[in-house]
Design an enzyme around this catalytic site. Sequence first.
Site, mmCIF file in Angstrom:
data_model
loop_
_atom_site.group_PDB
_atom_site.id
_atom_site.type_symbol
_atom_site.label_atom_id
_atom_site.label_comp_id
_atom_site.label_asym_id
_atom_site.label_seq_id
_atom_site.Cartn_x
_atom_site.Cartn_y
_atom_site.Cartn_z
ATOM 1 N N ALA A 45 0.738 -1.274 -0.101
ATOM 2 C CA ALA A 45 -0.068 0.114 0.125
ATOM 3 C C ALA A 45 0.905 1.395 0.015
ATOM 4 O O ALA A 45 0.532 2.274 -0.696
ATOM 5 C CB ALA A 45 -0.954 -0.019 1.329
ATOM 6 N N GLU A 46 1.951 1.277 0.791
ATOM 7 C CA GLU A 46 2.815 2.323 0.915
ATOM 8 C C GLU A 46 4.428 1.945 1.015
ATOM 9 O O GLU A 46 4.580 1.051 1.890
ATOM 10 C CB GLU A 46 2.604 3.378 2.006
ATOM 11 C CG GLU A 46 1.339 4.544 1.687
ATOM 12 C CD GLU A 46 0.138 3.782 1.873
ATOM 13 O OE1 GLU A 46 -0.709 4.432 1.175
ATOM 14 O OE2 GLU A 46 -0.165 2.975 2.643
ATOM 15 N N THR A 47 5.225 2.628 0.309
ATOM 16 C CA THR A 47 6.654 2.427 0.497
ATOM 17 C C THR A 47 7.010 3.735 1.098
ATOM 18 O O THR A 47 6.797 4.916 0.456
ATOM 19 C CB THR A 47 7.492 2.117 -0.823
ATOM 20 O OG1 THR A 47 6.813 0.749 -1.182
ATOM 21 C CG2 THR A 47 8.886 2.117 -0.588
#
Length: 232
Positions: A45-47
């Site tokens: 979903a996020e880095t």
Amino acid sequence: MEISVFTVDAFTNLPFKGNPAAVCPLLHELSDDLYQKIATEMNLAETAFITKINPSDNFTTGSRFRLRWFTPTNEVNLCGHATLASAAVLFQSKKNENSVLVFETRSGDLAVTQQGERYIMDFPLNPEPSLCSCMFDKAAKLMVRLADSCDRSVLTSLKVDPVALQSSERSGRVKGLILTMKVLSPGYDFYSRYFSPWNGIPEDPVTGRPLLTAHTNGHRQTIFVGLHCDIM
């Protein structure tokens, strides 16, 4: 060039549970194109990308860093669990000596405090919503609150087609859909689900900051607490 990538499961002490984020502590800034390619390959979903602000600092002694978040398709303005995950990497893996870390982000300064095994972060304040359906313009998130009379199964059994959802809104005003309902039984405050196909996230394991703000009833402070972060 070698880049260290940590996979962090927030809100759990078990591998492959909680809400995952990739965290990259970087010695130097990279190009936006490279940030995006890394996030796309990580496919979480996020880095999160952490960089130093003061060249004389390091990840052990520094207390202030720059932080950016990318989904598999684009950069986002705010991500709670990836911020806690970034702090966990600095505290646990980099042995940071400070009790408070401040991250400079698109949403302003975000401070994460270590208290024992907990990481505590204050969120920016959003205006209190007054309708059962409301729009958080800055975050481009639409929240829909189901009627209190609804059973939990209405929410959990709901089938959402991410392709159809994305096709239904192309103006750019909406980048995420939050479906939530109040819990009338003890043990939980609310149930919720979050969909963001516009950001390459069909459904996120955790619903994010706007939902927390919506359920604080106008309190001046929203606290995000991570009891555990499992780092792999």
